[in-house]
Design an enzyme around this catalytic site. Structure first.
Site, PDB file in Angstrom:
ATOM      1  N   GLY A  46       0.803  -1.142  -0.086  1.00  0.00           N
ATOM      2  CA  GLY A  46      -0.059   0.015  -0.037  1.00  0.00           C
ATOM      3  C   GLY A  46       0.767   1.170  -0.102  1.00  0.00           C
ATOM      4  N   GLN A  51       3.017   9.791   2.015  1.00  0.00           N
ATOM      5  CA  GLN A  51       4.456   9.170   1.787  1.00  0.00           C
ATOM      6  C   GLN A  51       5.198   9.758   0.542  1.00  0.00           C
ATOM      7  OE1 GLN A  51       2.577   5.158   2.251  1.00  0.00           O
ATOM      8  NE2 GLN A  51       4.605   4.948   3.302  1.00  0.00           N
ATOM      9  N   CYS A  91       6.285  -0.553   7.499  1.00  0.00           N
ATOM     10  CA  CYS A  91       5.907   0.750   6.522  1.00  0.00           C
ATOM     11  C   CYS A  91       7.082   1.358   5.572  1.00  0.00           C
ATOM     12  CB  CYS A  91       5.687   1.876   7.546  1.00  0.00           C
ATOM     13  SG  CYS A  91       5.101   3.266   6.671  1.00  0.00           S
ATOM     14  N   LEU A  92       6.745   1.479   4.358  1.00  0.00           N
ATOM     15  CA  LEU A  92       7.857   1.992   3.434  1.00  0.00           C
ATOM     16  C   LEU A  92       8.600   3.431   3.793  1.00  0.00           C
ATOM     17  CD1 LEU A  92       5.926   1.322   0.235  1.00  0.00           C
ATOM     18  CD2 LEU A  92       7.915  -0.110   1.172  1.00  0.00           C
ATOM     19  N   HIS A 133      -4.042   1.233   8.022  1.00  0.00           N
ATOM     20  CA  HIS A 133      -2.642   1.993   7.803  1.00  0.00           C
ATOM     21  C   HIS A 133      -2.402   3.066   6.891  1.00  0.00           C
ATOM     22  CE1 HIS A 133       1.908   1.002   7.935  1.00  0.00           C
ATOM     23  NE2 HIS A 133       1.739   1.904   6.698  1.00  0.00           N
ATOM     24  N   GLU A 134      -2.975   2.848   5.896  1.00  0.00           N
ATOM     25  CA  GLU A 134      -3.003   3.998   4.801  1.00  0.00           C
ATOM     26  C   GLU A 134      -3.948   5.009   5.278  1.00  0.00           C
ATOM     27  OE1 GLU A 134      -0.574   3.438   3.033  1.00  0.00           O
ATOM     28  OE2 GLU A 134      -0.660   1.303   3.083  1.00  0.00           O
ATOM     29  N   HIS A 137      -1.970   7.131   7.631  1.00  0.00           N
ATOM     30  CA  HIS A 137      -0.982   8.255   6.980  1.00  0.00           C
ATOM     31  C   HIS A 137      -1.618   9.518   6.561  1.00  0.00           C
ATOM     32  CE1 HIS A 137       2.737   6.080   6.423  1.00  0.00           C
ATOM     33  NE2 HIS A 137       2.038   4.708   5.947  1.00  0.00           N
TER      34      HIS A 137
HETATM   35  O1  GNR Z   1       4.069  -2.452   2.616  1.00  0.00           O
HETATM   36  C1  GNR Z   1       3.500  -2.417   3.437  1.00  0.00           C
HETATM   37  N1  GNR Z   1       3.180  -3.637   4.332  1.00  0.00           N
HETATM   38  C2  GNR Z   1       2.307  -3.575   5.270  1.00  0.00           C
HETATM   39  C3  GNR Z   1       2.277  -4.578   6.139  1.00  0.00           C
HETATM   40  C4  GNR Z   1       1.291  -4.835   7.121  1.00  0.00           C
HETATM   41  C5  GNR Z   1       0.470  -3.592   7.317  1.00  0.00           C
HETATM   42  C6  GNR Z   1       0.469  -2.609   6.484  1.00  0.00           C
HETATM   43  C7  GNR Z   1       1.260  -2.427   5.456  1.00  0.00           C
HETATM   44  S1  GNR Z   1       1.416  -1.099   4.481  1.00  0.00           S
HETATM   45  C8  GNR Z   1       3.061  -1.158   3.790  1.00  0.00           C
HETATM   46  C9  GNR Z   1       3.369   0.033   2.996  1.00  0.00           C
HETATM   47  C10 GNR Z   1       3.274   1.187   3.590  1.00  0.00           C
HETATM   48  O2  GNR Z   1       4.015   1.716   4.093  1.00  0.00           O
HETATM   49  N2  GNR Z   1       2.028   1.732   3.546  1.00  0.00           N
HETATM   50  O3  GNR Z   1       1.802   3.103   3.811  1.00  0.00           O
HETATM   51 NI    NI Z   2       3.039   3.025   5.696  1.00  0.00          NI
END
Ligand code: GNR
Ligand code: NI
Length: 167
Positions: A46, A51, A91-92, A133-134, A137
């Site tokens: 995601g 980001q 998270c990236l 999670h997204e 952000h």
């Molecule tokens: O790549 C991602 N893996 C992930 C694993 C578990 C819960 C959420 C994520 S999102 C993340 C990519 C990212 O940072 N998205 O904002």
């Molecule tokens: Ni993230």
């Protein structure tokens, strides 16, 4: 298409609240394509516009094994939640850190697709965590905020040290 640079914790731009998108136009569809290319290239499941330094309410994701189901949502909203679920997240924007996060087990989500059409669906399991999670952000929240202050400060110090070594 283009791969966009991803901001890293503790960049203050990751703390901004993103603005709602009023209409989906070609320029925003181009941003969707760039974000998808960036997400696939990373690789990640995601990516939120926050980001890549764009303060607009837009997320992209693809949790398919084959990585052939690109999805985007403008102005994503959680209408209802049910249950609780623990899962390991990464998270990236916080590379190399994987920690267990507790979230809703399932969520009802509404938003607009790349044609500006309203869509609504139920997400559970990994997709539910990913979407929460997204959306976090877009509200300036990171998964490390769910960890203890001690863990978060260790991660911040590590990230700053890493950044210094790269300069
Ligand atoms: O790549 C991602 N893996 C992930 C694993 C578990 C819960 C959420 C994520 S999102 C993340 C990519 C990212 O940072 N998205 O904002
Ligand atoms: Ni993230």
């Amino acid at each position: 298409m283009a791969i966009l640079p991803i901001l890293h914790f503790p960049d203050p731009r990751l703390r901004e609240t993103a603005h709602a998108v009023s209409a989906v136009d070609d320029k925003l569809r181009e941003l969707v394509d760039d974000m998808l290319e960036t997400m696939y290239g990373a690789p990640g499941v995601g990516l939120a516009a926050t980001q890549v330094g764009v303060a607009k309410r837009l997320i992209v994701f693809d949790i398919s094994e084959a990585r052939d189901t690109p999805q985007c949502l403008f102005n994503p909203q959680i209408l209802a939640t049910d249950g609780i679920s623990e899962r390991e997240e990464g998270c990236l924007s916080v590379p190399g850190v994987y920690e267990t996060v507790t979230r809703a087990e399932s969520v009802r989500v509404r938003g607009r697709d790349r044609d500006g059409k309203t869509v609504e669906f139920e997400a559970e399991g990994f997709l539910s965590h990913c979407i929460q999670h997204e959306i976090d952000h877009l509200n300036g929240k990171l998964f490390v905020d769910y960890l203890s202050g001690l863990k978060r400060s260790r991660i911040r110090k590590q990230a700053l040290k890493h950044r210094r070594e790269k300069l």
